[in-house]
Scaffold this active site. Structure first.
Site, PDB file in Angstrom:
ATOM      1  N   CYS A   1      11.096  -1.846 -18.294  1.00 42.58           N
ATOM      2  CA  CYS A   1      10.755  -2.830 -17.573  1.00 42.58           C
ATOM      3  C   CYS A   1       9.309  -3.209 -17.203  1.00 42.58           C
ATOM      4  O   CYS A   1       9.180  -3.041 -15.934  1.00 42.58           O
ATOM      5  CB  CYS A   1      11.861  -2.964 -16.515  1.00 42.58           C
ATOM      6  SG  CYS A   1      11.943  -4.844 -15.961  1.00 42.58           S
TER       7      CYS A   1
ATOM      8  N   ARG B   1      -1.499   5.301 -24.207  1.00 41.66           N
ATOM      9  CA  ARG B   1      -2.872   5.444 -24.728  1.00 41.66           C
ATOM     10  C   ARG B   1      -2.447   5.344 -26.226  1.00 41.66           C
ATOM     11  O   ARG B   1      -2.534   6.126 -26.955  1.00 41.66           O
ATOM     12  CB  ARG B   1      -3.252   6.737 -24.522  1.00 41.66           C
ATOM     13  CG  ARG B   1      -4.023   7.021 -23.161  1.00 41.66           C
ATOM     14  CD  ARG B   1      -5.297   6.064 -23.090  1.00 41.66           C
ATOM     15  NE  ARG B   1      -6.286   6.192 -24.237  1.00 41.66           N
ATOM     16  CZ  ARG B   1      -6.983   7.521 -24.170  1.00 41.66           C
ATOM     17  NH1 ARG B   1      -7.041   8.312 -23.154  1.00 41.66           N
ATOM     18  NH2 ARG B   1      -7.824   7.559 -25.306  1.00 41.66           N
TER      19      ARG B   1
ATOM     20  N   TYR C   1       6.071  16.925 -27.224  1.00 44.32           N
ATOM     21  CA  TYR C   1       5.608  15.962 -25.870  1.00 44.32           C
ATOM     22  C   TYR C   1       6.304  14.566 -26.112  1.00 44.32           C
ATOM     23  O   TYR C   1       5.608  13.649 -25.785  1.00 44.32           O
ATOM     24  CB  TYR C   1       4.075  15.904 -25.913  1.00 44.32           C
ATOM     25  CG  TYR C   1       3.390  17.127 -25.915  1.00 44.32           C
ATOM     26  CD1 TYR C   1       3.253  17.764 -24.616  1.00 44.32           C
ATOM     27  CD2 TYR C   1       2.778  17.838 -27.131  1.00 44.32           C
ATOM     28  CE1 TYR C   1       2.433  19.139 -24.378  1.00 44.32           C
ATOM     29  CE2 TYR C   1       2.195  19.075 -26.693  1.00 44.32           C
ATOM     30  CZ  TYR C   1       1.892  19.688 -25.709  1.00 44.32           C
ATOM     31  OH  TYR C   1       1.597  20.673 -25.437  1.00 44.32           O
TER      32      TYR C   1
END
Length: 428
Positions: free
Chosen positions: A360, A328, A389
């Protein structure tokens, strides 16, 4: 999002990176990714949080362990006067390993098992009950074994969302707590407290990043109103405290380390003055606001190439340590700085470059078309504001190795001193 190469914070960070290179904490073969926590900065923000609340109030400040659950980090916070909020059995294990006594721990989770509840009640940690079904479980457990745990109920004040929907926990349909405006819930809550004199707390949390302090304060005002109504209706002072959660947004666009605890408390004074009246004991649960800007990563540039006419730098920091940013990027952009192999920040002309990670899949990008001095193999990129986080809770994509984490502090003579908080490949 490209920070200026100057400024006191940038120069200090450069000194830390150069010291880390000299000490071999970063290495193009053995330590291609490393993470760093500013222990002095953490202590300074804890002090700022404590000083923001009036000294006349009874406030227990707890750290939301989900934001950075490394045991040495939790221990550092405990030594500076913090308690610990946990949201799983694993986080409870880490809190106890960090030396937090039961009186310093708050257990929140929307999915507590019977075994987890029984353990928490046996230990005597504070528990915030999420729903009416969980309350019935606690009834049964207490009937078998009384507990000294402070017990409360989480309510959803349903005041709406902030700018990041996924971080907003007080929407009409949030999965957390008992929805205050849903038909019958308010009366049912009052009855629950009437029938259970051991219920003495209320808990609410409006959300975290992207939540304006004014929205948080409005949610807390509704919770205080409920506490006053319960006490008035029952004719006794049963609700003695309110857990107000955390949720102060971090500025990911600058080096300003202060998330604005003073402004947060000022918003409480304007929109929820009863909360600061002294009639209720308070608990806070800040996480990101204390750790995000006190951590960064360094990653070596392994290769550079051009694709579609745009330069791409392949680095060793990606979705496994910056998961939210990769998936995001609009909501969780991170700043990146360019450094030469000695750790010195690169200056000079900039050009738009993609900064990619090692995972990947095509979307593993830390930054797209980011203006930076031209990167070359062997350079370092620093990924800023990742103390919460990020590297503390890695995502094990491609079974990539867990990076070492080092805490650092600066002596009076300017010497940077490091200590290992988690060895490379160590438990996350």
């Amino acid at each position: 999002m490209s920070p200026s190469p100057g400024g006191e914070a940038a120069l200090r960070r450069e000194r830390v990176i150069r010291a880390a290179v000299r000490e071999g904490l970063t290495d193009p073969d053995e330590a291609v990714l490393a993470a760093f926590v500013d222990l002095d900065g953490v202590a300074a923000l804890v002090a700022a949080l404590r000083s923001a609340f009036p000294a006349s109030l009874s406030v227990r400040h707890t750290f939301a362990a989900k934001a950075n659950s490394l045991v040495p980090v939790l221990e550092h916070l405990r030594l500076h006067g913090m308690g610990c909020e946990v949201a799983s059995a694993g986080e409870l294990d880490r809190a106890t390993a960090a030396g937090f006594g039961p009186e310093l721990i708050v257990f929140d989770s929307p999915a507590k098992t019977r075994a987890e509840l029984a353990r928490a009640l046996r230990l005597g940690v504070a528990v915030n009950v999420d729903n009416f079904q969980e309350l019935e479980r606690v009834d049964a457990l207490l009937a078998a074994n009384p507990s000294a745990s402070p017990l409360g109920v989480r309510v959803n004040p349903q005041v709406g969302a902030g700018s990041i929907e996924a971080m907003s926990t007080a929407t009409d349909t949030s999965k957390f707590g008992i929805a205050l405006d849903d038909e019958g819930n308010r009366a049912r809550l009052i009855d629950a407290f009437r029938e259970r004199p051991w219920l003495t707390w209320l808990h609410t949390h409006v959300g975290s990043q992207g939540i304006a302090p004014e929205l948080t304060a409005r949610g807390l005002a509704r919770t205080v109103e409920l506490a006053d109504e319960i006490n008035s209706t029952l004719g006794r002072r049963q609700v003695v405290g309110i857990d107000i959660g955390g949720g102060l947004s971090v500025d990911f666009d600058s080096d300003d380390p202060d998330p604005g605890f003073d402004g947060y408390v000022a918003a409480l004074r304007r929109h929820a003055p009863r909360l600061l009246s002294g009639d209720y004991r308070l608990v806070t649960e800040f996480g990101r606001a204390l750790l995000a800007k006190n951590g960064f990563m360094t990653a070596f540039v392994e290769y550079t190439k051009t694709a579609g006419g745009r330069p791409v730098a392949i680095t060793h920091a990606g979705a496994h340590v910056a998961t939210r940013t990769v998936f995001r990027p609009d909501a969780w952009p991170l700043r990146v700085t360019a450094h030469d192999p000695s750790g010195r920040q690169k200056r000079g002309d900039v050009l738009a470059q993609d900064v990619a990670g090692p995972c990947c899949f095509a979307g593993d990008l830390l930054a797209t078309a980011r203006p930076l001095p031209r990167l070359a193999p062997g350079d370092l990129v620093a990924v800023l504001d990742t103390g919460a986080y990020a590297f503390s809770t890695p995502f094990h994509y491609n079974s990539l190795p867990v990076p070492a984490v080092y805490g650092f502090s600066t002596a009076a003579d300017g010497e940077v001193r490091f200590r290992t908080l988690r060895p490379a490949g160590g438990p996350d």
